[in-house]
Design an enzyme around this catalytic site. Structure first.
Site, PDB file in Angstrom:
ATOM      1  N   LEU A  39      -4.584  -9.017  26.203  1.00  0.00           N
ATOM      2  CA  LEU A  39      -3.295  -8.345  26.313  1.00  0.00           C
ATOM      3  C   LEU A  39      -3.454  -7.018  25.588  1.00  0.00           C
ATOM      4  CD1 LEU A  39      -0.427 -10.930  25.701  1.00  0.00           C
ATOM      5  CD2 LEU A  39      -0.566  -9.286  27.558  1.00  0.00           C
ATOM      6  N   SER A  40      -3.333  -5.937  26.312  1.00  0.00           N
ATOM      7  CA  SER A  40      -3.608  -4.620  25.743  1.00  0.00           C
ATOM      8  C   SER A  40      -2.628  -4.279  24.636  1.00  0.00           C
ATOM      9  CB  SER A  40      -3.544  -3.559  26.842  1.00  0.00           C
ATOM     10  OG  SER A  40      -4.484  -3.844  27.852  1.00  0.00           O
ATOM     11  N   ALA A  41      -3.023  -3.349  23.782  1.00  0.00           N
ATOM     12  CA  ALA A  41      -2.182  -2.906  22.680  1.00  0.00           C
ATOM     13  C   ALA A  41      -0.864  -2.354  23.219  1.00  0.00           C
ATOM     14  CB  ALA A  41      -2.901  -1.835  21.867  1.00  0.00           C
TER      15      ALA A  41
END
Length: 373
Positions: free
Chosen positions: A91-93
Site C-alpha cells: 500500500l503506497s505512502a
C-alpha cells in the site's frame, strides 16, 4: 479496534496537513481518503523490516503493531506481500498516492485505466472522484485481483478489476481520459499512449525514483510531460526494474580493478535528493547505497549485473574510489554529479520525458534539451 483506527486516521490526516501533503488543487482527495480509509483495503497480514528480514504482522494477533505499520506516517508505505524475501506489493505512502492522483487531474466523468490494482486503494479513490463504472483496473496477480475485488465491493465502490499484464495489454473500454500506473517502469510502454485519448493524461512511477505526468498530443502519436515529484514504487514484475542483485553479490570476492583518490565530500550524495535524482537520470541502472562512519559518508554503487564501485571516506573531505567490473560505474556517477553542478543543480521538477513510437528521451527544462533515452 475500530475506535483505535478512527484515531489513527485522524492522526494521519493531521500529519498530512502539517507536512503540506494535501494537494491544494485537489481538495477532493482529503474527502476521498476519509470516505475510503487505508485500513479498509489493507491485507490482514503486513510485513515489517526488522533490520535483517521482513517479518509478518498479523491483524488478528497483533492489531496494534499492524495498525502502527499501516499508519506509520504520510511518507510510509506498508508492505503487503513478500516474495522470495523481497517486497512484491504494498500500500503506497499516503502522501505519494495523493501527489500522484493530484497530478492525474481527475474530474467527474473521466474514464480511467488503473494499472496495477494491488489492494485496490488507488482504484477506489479514483472511482470516488470520477463516478461509478468509469474506472477499470488491471492486476497481474490473480490472488491480489480477487482480494481487491472483495475490498472494493465491501467499500461500495463500483470499479472493474481484471487480471492481466498492464505493461503489454490494455483492457476494453478505451481510449481512456486518464491512465494511472502504480508500479515503476523505466520506459513507458507505447501501448499506454495508444490507450489514452488525445489530450489525455498518464501518470506513472519512473524507474527507481520519481513520478511523471505525460499529456498525450493532439494527434495521439506521442506524449510529453514533467516530473511531478519523488517516490519509490514496486517495479514492473515483468520488466528490467525487478529487484536487482545485491552489491555483495555483484562485487564478489575479488579485489578492485582500479583505485584512486576523489576530491569530494560525499555528504550531498546521501542528503541531497536533487543530486540523487540527477544521478538517477544520467545512470538509470545504478543502485546507490550510502552509510556513515566516523570518517564521513561512504557510498556503494552497482548495476545489478557485473560492475561495482565503492567510495570510502577518508575523514579529510575526500574519498577513495574503488571500482571493478566491465564498466566504471563510479566514474559514471561522478560525471553525472559534475554535470548536475554545470547545469546549476536542477531539481527533479526541471526534468521531463517525451515518448514517441520510436523512442523515449529525457529532457532538462525544455524538450529541446535532450539528455538521451
Amino acid at each position: 479496534m475500530t475506535d483505535d483506527l478512527v484515531g489513527r486516521r485522524e492522526q494521519l490526516a493531521a500529519a498530512m496537513k502539517q507536512c503540506g501533503a494535501w494537494p491544494a488543487d485537489s481538495p477532493w482527495l482529503r474527502e476521498a481518503m476519509a470516505a475510503l480509509p487505508r485500513d479498509a483495503f489493507a491485507l490482514d497480514r503486513l510485513w515489517r523490516w526488522d533490520g535483517h528480514a521482513y517479518v509478518p504482522l498479523d491483524r488478528a494477533t497483533d492489531p496494534a503493531g499492524w495498525a502502527d505499520e499501516l499508519y506509520a506516517g504520510p511518507d510510509a508505505a506498508a508492505v503487503t506481500q513478500v516474495t522470495d524475501g523481497l517486497p512484491s506489493s504494498s500500500l503506497s505512502a499516503p502522501a505519494v498516492v495523493a501527489d500522484m492522483l493530484d497530478s492525474l487531474r481527475l474530474e467527474p466523468g473521466h474514464t480511467v485505466w488503473d494499472i496495477g490494482t494491488g489492494q485496490g486503494w488507488s482504484c477506489a479513490l479514483a472511482a470516488w472522484r470520477t463516478g461509478p463504472g468509469l474506472v477499470v483496473s488491471t492486476e497481474i496477480d490473480e490472488e491480489l485481483a480477487a482480494l481487491a475485488r472483495q475490498r472494493l465491493t465491501a467499500a461500495g465502490v463500483d470499479a472493474g478489476v481484471l487480471v492481466g499484464n498492464g505493461t503489454d495489454t490494455a483492457p476494453p473500454g478505451g481510449p481512456f481520459d486518464r491512465i494511472h500506473a502504480t508500479y515503476a517502469v523505466e520506459t513507458v510502454p507505447y501501448g499506454w499512449i495508444e490507450a489514452a485519448r488525445p489530450g489525455g493524461r498518464i501518470v506513472y512511477p519512473w524507474g527507481r525514483l520519481g513520478h511523471v505526468a505525460l499529456t498525450v498530443a493532439a494527434d495521439g502519436r506521442s506524449a510529453s510531460g514533467w516530473v511531478q515529484g519523488l517516490g519509490q514504487f514496486m517495479a514492473d514484475r515483468s520488466g528490467p526494474l525487478r529487484a536487482p542483485t545485491g552489491y555483495t553479490t555483484v562485487r564478489g570476492t575479488g579485489g578492485p580493478d582500479t583505485e584512486r583518490v576523489v576530491e569530494r565530500d560525499l555528504l550531498p550524495l546521501a542528503d541531497n535528493w536533487d543530486l540523487r535524482f540527477a544521478v538517477r537520470v544520467a545512470v538509470p541502472d545504478a543502485v546507490v547505497i550510502t552509510g556513515r562512519d566516523e570518517d564521513g559518508v561512504n557510498a556503494w554503487i552497482h548495476d545489478g549485473n557485473a560492475s561495482w564501485a565503492a567510495l570510502s571516506a577518508r575523514g579529510d573531505g575526500n574519498a577513495v574510489l574503488f571500482q571493478g567490473g566491465p564498466r566504471r560505474i563510479g566514474d559514471e556517477l561522478l560525471t553525472a554529479w559534475s554535470q548536475w553542478e554545470v547545469n546549476d543543480r536542477p531539481t527533479p521538477y526541471d526534468y521531463g520525458v517525451t515518448v514517441t513510437p520510436e523512442r523515449q528521451w529525457v529532457w532538462l527544462r525544455e524538450p529541446s534539451l535532450d539528455l538521451g533515452s
